[in-house]
Scaffold this motif. Structure first.
Motif, PDB file in Angstrom:
ATOM      1  N   SER A 197       0.805  -1.224   0.000  1.00 53.06           N
ATOM      2  CA  SER A 197       0.000   0.000   0.000  1.00 53.06           C
ATOM      3  C   SER A 197       0.842   1.280   0.000  1.00 53.06           C
ATOM      4  O   SER A 197       0.305   2.370   0.171  1.00 53.06           O
ATOM      5  N   ARG A 198       2.147   1.184  -0.208  1.00 56.71           N
ATOM      6  CA  ARG A 198       2.985   2.385  -0.131  1.00 56.71           C
ATOM      7  C   ARG A 198       2.607   3.373  -1.237  1.00 56.71           C
ATOM      8  O   ARG A 198       2.357   3.004  -2.383  1.00 56.71           O
ATOM      9  N   SER A 199       2.578   4.636  -0.870  1.00 56.43           N
ATOM     10  CA  SER A 199       2.241   5.706  -1.810  1.00 56.43           C
ATOM     11  C   SER A 199       3.516   6.302  -2.396  1.00 56.43           C
ATOM     12  O   SER A 199       4.626   5.997  -1.945  1.00 56.43           O
ATOM     13  N   ASP A 200       3.355   7.174  -3.387  1.00 57.59           N
ATOM     14  CA  ASP A 200       4.515   7.880  -3.936  1.00 57.59           C
ATOM     15  C   ASP A 200       5.207   8.691  -2.845  1.00 57.59           C
ATOM     16  O   ASP A 200       6.444   8.737  -2.773  1.00 57.59           O
ATOM     17  N   GLU A 201       4.406   9.339  -1.992  1.00 55.69           N
ATOM     18  CA  GLU A 201       4.977  10.156  -0.920  1.00 55.69           C
ATOM     19  C   GLU A 201       5.779   9.296   0.056  1.00 55.69           C
ATOM     20  O   GLU A 201       6.829   9.714   0.549  1.00 55.69           O
ATOM     21  N   ASP A 202       5.296   8.071   0.315  1.00 54.88           N
ATOM     22  CA  ASP A 202       6.041   7.154   1.189  1.00 54.88           C
ATOM     23  C   ASP A 202       7.423   6.863   0.599  1.00 54.88           C
ATOM     24  O   ASP A 202       8.424   6.800   1.321  1.00 54.88           O
ATOM     25  N   GLN A 203       7.458   6.659  -0.705  1.00 55.06           N
ATOM     26  CA  GLN A 203       8.719   6.320  -1.367  1.00 55.06           C
ATOM     27  C   GLN A 203       9.662   7.519  -1.461  1.00 55.06           C
ATOM     28  O   GLN A 203      10.869   7.394  -1.211  1.00 55.06           O
ATOM     29  N   ILE A 204       9.119   8.656  -1.835  1.00 56.32           N
ATOM     30  CA  ILE A 204       9.949   9.830  -2.085  1.00 56.32           C
ATOM     31  C   ILE A 204      10.337  10.549  -0.798  1.00 56.32           C
ATOM     32  O   ILE A 204      11.444  11.065  -0.662  1.00 56.32           O
ATOM     33  N   GLY A 205       9.398  10.583   0.155  1.00 60.62           N
ATOM     34  CA  GLY A 205       9.647  11.313   1.397  1.00 60.62           C
ATOM     35  C   GLY A 205       9.119  12.727   1.379  1.00 60.62           C
ATOM     36  O   GLY A 205       9.375  13.514   2.297  1.00 60.62           O
ATOM     37  N   ALA A 206       8.388  13.062   0.319  1.00 60.72           N
ATOM     38  CA  ALA A 206       7.797  14.401   0.196  1.00 60.72           C
ATOM     39  C   ALA A 206       6.547  14.299  -0.672  1.00 60.72           C
ATOM     40  O   ALA A 206       6.448  13.420  -1.534  1.00 60.72           O
ATOM     41  N   SER A 207       5.617  15.215  -0.448  1.00 61.50           N
ATOM     42  CA  SER A 207       4.391  15.237  -1.249  1.00 61.50           C
ATOM     43  C   SER A 207       4.661  15.924  -2.582  1.00 61.50           C
ATOM     44  O   SER A 207       5.678  16.614  -2.755  1.00 61.50           O
ATOM     45  N   TYR A 208       3.732  15.786  -3.519  1.00 60.58           N
ATOM     46  CA  TYR A 208       3.908  16.442  -4.815  1.00 60.58           C
ATOM     47  C   TYR A 208       3.857  17.962  -4.676  1.00 60.58           C
ATOM     48  O   TYR A 208       4.557  18.683  -5.387  1.00 60.58           O
ATOM     49  N   GLU A 231      11.381  22.723   5.044  1.00 58.03           N
ATOM     50  CA  GLU A 231      11.692  23.208   3.705  1.00 58.03           C
ATOM     51  C   GLU A 231      13.080  22.752   3.267  1.00 58.03           C
ATOM     52  O   GLU A 231      13.272  22.322   2.128  1.00 58.03           O
ATOM     53  N   GLN A 232      14.045  22.827   4.167  1.00 57.81           N
ATOM     54  CA  GLN A 232      15.394  22.383   3.827  1.00 57.81           C
ATOM     55  C   GLN A 232      15.413  20.875   3.560  1.00 57.81           C
ATOM     56  O   GLN A 232      16.080  20.408   2.630  1.00 57.81           O
ATOM     57  N   GLU A 233      14.666  20.129   4.367  1.00 57.96           N
ATOM     58  CA  GLU A 233      14.601  18.679   4.193  1.00 57.96           C
ATOM     59  C   GLU A 233      14.027  18.319   2.826  1.00 57.96           C
ATOM     60  O   GLU A 233      14.562  17.461   2.110  1.00 57.96           O
ATOM     61  N   VAL A 234      12.941  18.973   2.446  1.00 62.46           N
ATOM     62  CA  VAL A 234      12.297  18.711   1.151  1.00 62.46           C
ATOM     63  C   VAL A 234      13.219  19.108   0.006  1.00 62.46           C
ATOM     64  O   VAL A 234      13.355  18.376  -0.982  1.00 62.46           O
ATOM     65  N   PHE A 235      13.870  20.259   0.148  1.00 61.33           N
ATOM     66  CA  PHE A 235      14.772  20.721  -0.911  1.00 61.33           C
ATOM     67  C   PHE A 235      15.926  19.737  -1.099  1.00 61.33           C
ATOM     68  O   PHE A 235      16.333  19.451  -2.233  1.00 61.33           O
ATOM     69  N   LYS A 236      16.446  19.205   0.003  1.00 60.95           N
ATOM     70  CA  LYS A 236      17.520  18.208  -0.082  1.00 60.95           C
ATOM     71  C   LYS A 236      17.042  16.952  -0.802  1.00 60.95           C
ATOM     72  O   LYS A 236      17.776  16.370  -1.611  1.00 60.95           O
ATOM     73  N   ILE A 237      15.826  16.511  -0.487  1.00 64.17           N
ATOM     74  CA  ILE A 237      15.259  15.339  -1.160  1.00 64.17           C
ATOM     75  C   ILE A 237      15.176  15.573  -2.659  1.00 64.17           C
ATOM     76  O   ILE A 237      15.574  14.728  -3.469  1.00 64.17           O
ATOM     77  N   PHE A 238      14.652  16.751  -3.023  1.00 63.98           N
ATOM     78  CA  PHE A 238      14.498  17.064  -4.444  1.00 63.98           C
ATOM     79  C   PHE A 238      15.851  17.091  -5.153  1.00 63.98           C
ATOM     80  O   PHE A 238      16.015  16.478  -6.224  1.00 63.98           O
ATOM     81  N   ILE A 239      16.819  17.797  -4.580  1.00 63.87           N
ATOM     82  CA  ILE A 239      18.131  17.925  -5.211  1.00 63.87           C
ATOM     83  C   ILE A 239      18.809  16.556  -5.340  1.00 63.87           C
ATOM     84  O   ILE A 239      19.419  16.241  -6.375  1.00 63.87           O
ATOM     85  N   ARG A 240      18.679  15.729  -4.288  1.00 65.39           N
ATOM     86  CA  ARG A 240      19.304  14.395  -4.338  1.00 65.39           C
ATOM     87  C   ARG A 240      18.717  13.564  -5.471  1.00 65.39           C
ATOM     88  O   ARG A 240      19.446  12.975  -6.276  1.00 65.39           O
ATOM     89  N   LEU A 241      17.391  13.510  -5.563  1.00 65.78           N
ATOM     90  CA  LEU A 241      16.745  12.702  -6.597  1.00 65.78           C
ATOM     91  C   LEU A 241      16.981  13.281  -7.984  1.00 65.78           C
ATOM     92  O   LEU A 241      17.197  12.544  -8.957  1.00 65.78           O
ATOM     93  N   ASN A 242      16.945  14.602  -8.088  1.00 68.27           N
ATOM     94  CA  ASN A 242      17.195  15.236  -9.376  1.00 68.27           C
ATOM     95  C   ASN A 242      18.603  14.920  -9.869  1.00 68.27           C
ATOM     96  O   ASN A 242      18.831  14.729 -11.073  1.00 68.27           O
ATOM     97  N   THR A 243      19.543  14.837  -8.944  1.00 63.50           N
ATOM     98  CA  THR A 243      20.938  14.573  -9.304  1.00 63.50           C
ATOM     99  C   THR A 243      21.162  13.118  -9.698  1.00 63.50           C
ATOM    100  O   THR A 243      21.730  12.829 -10.758  1.00 63.50           O
ATOM    101  N   VAL A 244      20.698  12.186  -8.848  1.00 61.10           N
ATOM    102  CA  VAL A 244      20.980  10.772  -9.106  1.00 61.10           C
ATOM    103  C   VAL A 244      20.191  10.228 -10.289  1.00 61.10           C
ATOM    104  O   VAL A 244      20.568   9.196 -10.871  1.00 61.10           O
TER     105      VAL A 244
END
Length: 262
Positions: A197-208, A231-244
């Motif tokens: 039942s995991r959602s996209d948010e569960d996997q990514i760690g942030a909502s859309y 905000e810093q946590e979400v931005f880090k998640i985005f930058i990490r995924l965008n990079t890898v």
């Protein structure tokens, strides 16, 4: 967003692309989520043949029910819509039975999830080749160009991306106007690739919504140190995924041979 005009623009773009390519229609994988519901609806509105393909692999019943509800509604509204159901569960299990056994791990889970997506891509292209259709992608802008939340050569293997320049929030706006079933509009986004039942948010760690914000901040040139707390946590998640995940978003690297070696 001028929703009605955007809908007309995408519909006309789809029709023009297909006509220029001498293609008679589209095939769309329908999962029970908002992205595939909107994509298939837009394809249906072109008046060209639109084949909705349901491809369960150990799918949650709620996802199956939503997909079937949407397909039934589309077929009632558009005479150019048809559907097919291919249960890929036995094929998936057969692959698992012939590859070497490895110890359970998160990496194994991810590899199997990506295998599901690639089986579906193969199935969609089977139908596309059979009917001379185009495979319409269901990825939105955040997934395709923000965090790379898709499977390379799986749901990322398509012929064209009707909603790839729309943020997730914009996809929902369009879905509402298009009359996508309420059950899909309110369901938590999920790729349905893990059999739970995991959602996209569960996997990514942030909502859309959070990812859209982070994507905008990156485009404005902001840095991690410009934020704090969530905000810093979400931005880090985005930058990490965008990079890898740049390897998904960029063309595959080609080794160029020096002229003097040829």
């Amino acid at each position: 967003m001028q929703t009605e005009k955007v809908i007309d623009h995408i519909t006309n773009w789809l029709k023009e692309y297909a006509n220029n390519a001498n293609i008679t229609g589209f095939v769309v994988g329908v999962s029970g989520g908002i992205d595939s519901a909107v994509t298939s609806s837009l394809c249906a509105k072109t008046g060209l043949k639109t084949l909705c393909v349901e491809m369960p692999i150990h799918q949650a019943q709620s996802q199956v029910t939503r997909a079937q509800e949407h397909i039934a509604q589309l077929k009632e509204r558009f005479p150019n819509v048809s559907d097919a159901r291919v249960d890929l569960t036995p094929v998936f299990e057969q692959i698992k039975s012939v590859v070497p056994e490895v110890e359970p791990s998160a990496q194994l889970d991810l590899s199997l999830a990506n295998t599901r997506a690639r089986l579906r891509m193969t199935t969609l292209y089977y139908f596309a080749g059979l009917h001379k259709y185009l495979v319409a992608g269901t990825g939105n802008k955040v997934e395709d160009f923000g965090v790379g939340f898709y499977t390379k050569y799986g749901d990322g293997g398509v012929d064209l991306g009707p909603i790839a320049d729309l943020l997730k929030s914009e996809v929902y706006q369009i879905g509402k106007v298009l009359g996508v079933p309420e059950s899909i509009q309110v369901a938590a986004p999920t790729d349905g690739l893990f059999g739970d039942s995991r959602s996209d948010e569960d996997q990514i760690g942030a909502s859309y919504d959070e990812l859209e914000w982070a994507m905008k901040m990156k485009d404005e040139g902001k840095k991690t140190e410009d934020f704090e707390g969530r905000e810093q946590e979400v931005f880090k998640i985005f930058i990490r995924l965008n990079t890898v995940n740049q390897h998904k978003m960029n063309p595959i690297p080609v080794c160029k041979i020096p002229v003097n070696l040829l």
